[in-house]
Design a protein around this motif. Structure first.
Motif, PDB file in Angstrom:
ATOM      1  N   UNK A   1       0.860  -1.179   0.000  1.00  0.00           N
ATOM      2  CA  UNK A   1       0.000   0.000   0.000  1.00  0.00           C
ATOM      3  C   UNK A   1       0.898   1.231   0.000  1.00  0.00           C
ATOM      4  N   UNK A   2       0.313   2.361  -0.344  1.00  0.00           N
ATOM      5  CA  UNK A   2       1.061   3.617  -0.394  1.00  0.00           C
ATOM      6  C   UNK A   2       0.404   4.627   0.528  1.00  0.00           C
ATOM      7  N   UNK A   3       1.223   5.333   1.294  1.00  0.00           N
ATOM      8  CA  UNK A   3       0.709   6.350   2.206  1.00  0.00           C
ATOM      9  C   UNK A   3       1.544   7.615   2.077  1.00  0.00           C
ATOM     10  N   UNK A   4       0.905   8.734   2.296  1.00  0.00           N
ATOM     11  CA  UNK A   4       1.612  10.017   2.341  1.00  0.00           C
ATOM     12  C   UNK A   4       1.904  10.333   3.798  1.00  0.00           C
ATOM     13  N   UNK A   5       3.170  10.546   4.085  1.00  0.00           N
ATOM     14  CA  UNK A   5       3.630  10.736   5.465  1.00  0.00           C
ATOM     15  C   UNK A   5       4.206  12.135   5.602  1.00  0.00           C
ATOM     16  N   UNK A   6       3.642  12.912   6.525  1.00  0.00           N
ATOM     17  CA  UNK A   6       4.084  14.288   6.744  1.00  0.00           C
ATOM     18  C   UNK A   6       4.900  14.346   8.031  1.00  0.00           C
ATOM     19  N   UNK A   7       6.099  14.879   7.932  1.00  0.00           N
ATOM     20  CA  UNK A   7       6.982  14.937   9.087  1.00  0.00           C
ATOM     21  C   UNK A   7       7.419  16.375   9.357  1.00  0.00           C
TER      22      UNK A   7
END
Length: 351
Positions: free
Chosen positions: A262-268
């Motif tokens: 799966x693909x996720x957008x991760x904000x750091x």
């Protein structure tokens, strides 16, 4: 070894480590009678079954009916083996397996996959023996303390039995452990950077040789008491099995999700330089569920990653919870935090 582990934990306690990277999941050590081929093959097959239990977190993984058929040729999975000869004349065989092949086997067997980063558990165990109550330490009950470490090692579960020195005893004593007073126990456990704490009490049943062991987590969400009855050493070992099984059920990847990308957008947030960005990228890719992390956008206060991961979004979140480098972001302007299950917004805590 247990004392060395405790010293290392105390040394790095200020880093607030939430989980331990278990480095020996894919190897096992067994006693053998000699260096013959037959003895080595028999021990290697047993070692593989033990590794399946450690990596999956499933205590019955070695009973899977397909296992014996798939593991007839042990060399398909073995990376290397070596002998360890002890000073007392005993002989151990250390067998190391290829992680990728073990993971593939676990997927084929329909077993869960528990990653290498696992919660560290502090175990506070009190014993009532001949009307006297005492806490288990290396000094008071060395055999039971060693049993806890040995059994936990067999399950790939990081544990620490507190030292019970003056610093510990200033916070926790028999009454706190016996009554499962959560606040002081968790405060004392923080010294060891434990993610979870359990209290346990063991005593003999009235007019019987049978021992009773009651144990439970200190946090309110898992406050139910677990009771075991039987031989003193056996019920301590059973407690570790139950503990490992419960944590595996919480953190292991569902077998139906293993291998599904799966693909996720991760904000750091909180990254100020390219060095930290690279460290964060590597840290993400070290998570057991992450296969790849790519930097897509950088703004003055946030770095956006596109992350490929196995398992569900919940599995990804649970892996992040065990890593002290990432903390769920809370806007200081918000009166209370609302977690959006479809977004991954975290604060960089550093290494």
């Amino acid at each position: 070894m247990s004392r060395l582990l405790i010293c290392l934990l105390l040394l790095f306690s200020s880093a607030s480590t939430f989980a331990v990277e278990v480095t020996n999941l894919y190897q096992d050590t067994l006693k053998v009678a000699d260096k013959s081929r037959d003895a080595r093959l028999a021990a290697s097959r047993e070692a593989l079954l033990n590794v399946l239990v450690k990596v999956s977190g499933d205590t019955s993984a070695d009973q899977n009916p397909v296992v014996k058929q798939r593991t007839r040729d042990i060399s398909d999975y073995m990376l290397k083996f070596e002998y360890d000869e002890k000073a007392d004349g005993s002989l151990n065989l250390v067998v190391k397996f290829e992680a990728n092949k073990i993971n593939a086997l676990i997927k084929d067997l329909g077993l869960p996959l528990w990653g290498t980063r696992r919660p560290l558990v502090a175990i506070w165990l009190g014993i009532e023996d001949n009307w006297r109550r005492e806490l288990v330490t290396q000094e008071s009950y060395p055999q039971l303390e060693q049993l806890i470490y040995d059994k936990a090692g067999r399950r790939g579960l990081p544990v620490v039995v507190p030292l019970l020195d003056l610093q510990d005893r200033a916070i926790v004593g028999i009454p706190e452990v016996w009554g499962n007073f959560s606040e002081p126990v968790e405060r004392a456990s923080s010294r060891y950077s434990a993610e979870r704490s359990i209290t346990a009490r063991m005593y003999q049943q009235a007019d019987s040789e049978t021992w009773i062991l009651d144990w439970r987590f200190t946090n309110a969400e898992l406050f139910d008491t677990n009771r075991l009855m039987g031989d003193k050493q056996q019920i301590v070992a059973d407690m570790i099995d139950s503990l490992a099984g419960g944590l595996a059920a919480e953190y292991a990847i569902d077998p139906t999700m293993i291998g599904q990308l799966a693909t996720a957008t991760f904000y750091l947030k909180g990254i100020n330089n390219f060095v930290d960005i690279e460290f964060a990228k590597r840290r993400l890719e070290s998570l057991s569920v992450v296969t790849r992390a790519v930097i897509s956008v950088r703004t003055p206060d946030t770095v956006q990653f596109i992350v490929n991961h196995t398992g569900s979004m919940n599995d990804f979140r649970k892996a992040l919870e065990l890593d002290s480098a990432f903390k769920a972001y809370q806007d200081p302007r918000d009166f209370y935090q609302v977690v959006n299950k479809d977004e991954l917004e975290y604060q960089w805590q550093g290494l």
